[in-house]
Design an enzyme around this catalytic site. Structure first.
Site: not given
Ligand code: NAD
Ligand code: DAU
Length: 356
Positions: A135-137, A160, A164, A189-190, A224, A295
């Protein structure tokens, strides 16, 4: 023939990637290892679960004997590692699972790959790849200007992102110390189909559809950089096929948006597509500013020029296109969201596979 282990393939990005991979590579065997935590939903892959190239294994990446057996039995030559605890708010209220899965789990996978590829001899490391999805975080928080590039020092601010960052360092150490053929991608963020409705965009879509309040943390001006999930999957494929071993590639959407802009865009799209609320109000009236996330990183923005210049990948979906595709997907799949919200998605595995 590619023999790929995908971890976390029932999650949001993982399930999109499994589908993308099977649609792109004919001659392959794909093993999806997923623990099915609250975030893992095997229904995400209902359309491909009978594909003869696909095998689902319910299991934990921290279970070293299970992973070692899978490497051996399936002669794995490629790992794409998504499995993680991924939600920042949950890492604040309960960090221990983040440390266990994100750090220890990654370590277990690295060890299994090292044993399979470097200690025994069934594979040449030349053909093997271990791609760690991060992640970019890990880079921390930006001010008004600047971009994260691959050399930006790590400065994680939440449990988190610290977990990572730690896993990224471990992966990198296995390249330098053992010569494990690793790649790391750090993505922004996806958003898109199958996104769990605890995250901002699907939460807002669902609440706004149902006339519920829309919580915006702090002043709503945190930024984001949004990337459509299918573009992320394509970037991972590109890094897997053409990336230079040991390298890190930043992946971003060139779509910086303040959170409040995201929320108002979703409200306006829903008003346009399904009409105003029954009260006659526009959905923006549901917005509520709530206590900020502790934070809370102010701004993320990715410089994705390395993957563009060196590997010729760039995003293909604009935010305006992607957010319409996403809202349409949620409108067309109400049963998916309701099974997630009422918890019945967690019964799907038992129904399909019994106690296996
Ligand atoms: P998600 O939370 O939707 O999915 C995580 C998956 O991992 C789930 O299917 C869960 O059951 C599985 N899992 C969790 N713990 C496990 C374990 N101990 N053993 C086996 N499986 C396990 O997550 P996501 O949003 O799809 O993110 C996937 C990856 O991409 C993560 O590594 C996250 O850090 C990274 N990432 C996510 C984003 C984003 O915006 N969602 C952005 C950048 C990077
Ligand atoms: O940047 C990549 C990351 O993006 C990934 O590594 C993480 O796995 C993924 O969850 C995501 O993290 P964020 O914390 O950026 O995503 P989230 O959707 O939780 O929040 C997006 C922004 O919106 C953040 O600034 C917090 C804000 N937010 C979030 C929620 C859930 C709100 O204002 N209200 C809300 O209810």
């Amino acid at each position: 023939m590619k023999r790929i282990l995908v971890t976390g393939g029932c999650g949001f990005i993982g399930s999109n990637f499994v589908r993308h991979f099977l649609n792109s590579v004919d001659d392959c065997r794909l093993i999806n290892l997923d623990k099915l935590t609250y975030a893992g939903n095997p229904e995400n892959l209902r359309d491909i679960e009978k594909d003869p190239r696909y095998r689902f294994v319910k299991g934990d990446i921290c279970d070293s004997s299970l992973i070692e057996a899978l490497f051996d039995e399936e002669q794995i030559d490629t790992v794409v590692h998504f499995a993680a605890e991924s939600h920042v708010d949950r890492s604040i209220s309960g960090p221990s699972e983040f440390i266990r899965t994100n750090i220890n789990g990654t370590f277990m996978l690295l060890e299994a790959a090292r044993k399979a590829w470097l200690s025994t001899s069934h594979l040449s490391p030349l053909h093997a790849r271990f791609l760690h999805v991060s992640t970019d975080e890990v880079y921390g928080s930006l001010g008004e200007t600047g971009l994260f590039c691959e050399t930006t020092p790590f400065d994680p601010r939440s449990p988190y992102s610290a977990s990572k960052a730690s896993s990224d360092h471990l992966v990198s150490s296995y390249f330098h110390t053992y010569g494990l053929p690793t790649l790391i991608t750090n993505c922004s963020n996806n958003y898109g189909p199958y996104h769990f409705p605890e995250k901002l965009i699907p939460l807002i879509i669902n609440n706004a559809l149902n006339g519920k309040e829309l919580p915006v943390y702090g002043d709503g001006k945190n930024v984001r950089d949004w990337l459509y999930v299918v573009d992320h999957c394509a970037a991972i494929m590109t890094a897997l096929q053409h990336g230079k071993l040991g390298e890190t590639y930043n992946v971003g959407g060139n779509n910086e948006k303040q959170n409040i802009e995201i929320v108002t865009t979703v409200c306006d799209l829903l008003d346009e597509k399904v009409g105003l609320l029954p009260s006659g109000d526009a959905r923006q009236n549901l917005i509520r500013y709530v206590t900020d996330r502790p934070g809370h990183d102010r701004r993320y923005a990715i410089d994705a020029s390395k993957i563009k210049d060196e590997l010729d990948w760039e995003p293909s979906v604009t935010f305006e296109e992607g957010i319409r595709l996403t809202v349409d997907w949620y409108l067309e799949n109400p049963e998916w969201i309701s099974s997630v919200l009422d918890g019945s998605y967690q019964e799907y595995y038992e129904t399909m596979y019994g106690n296996r």
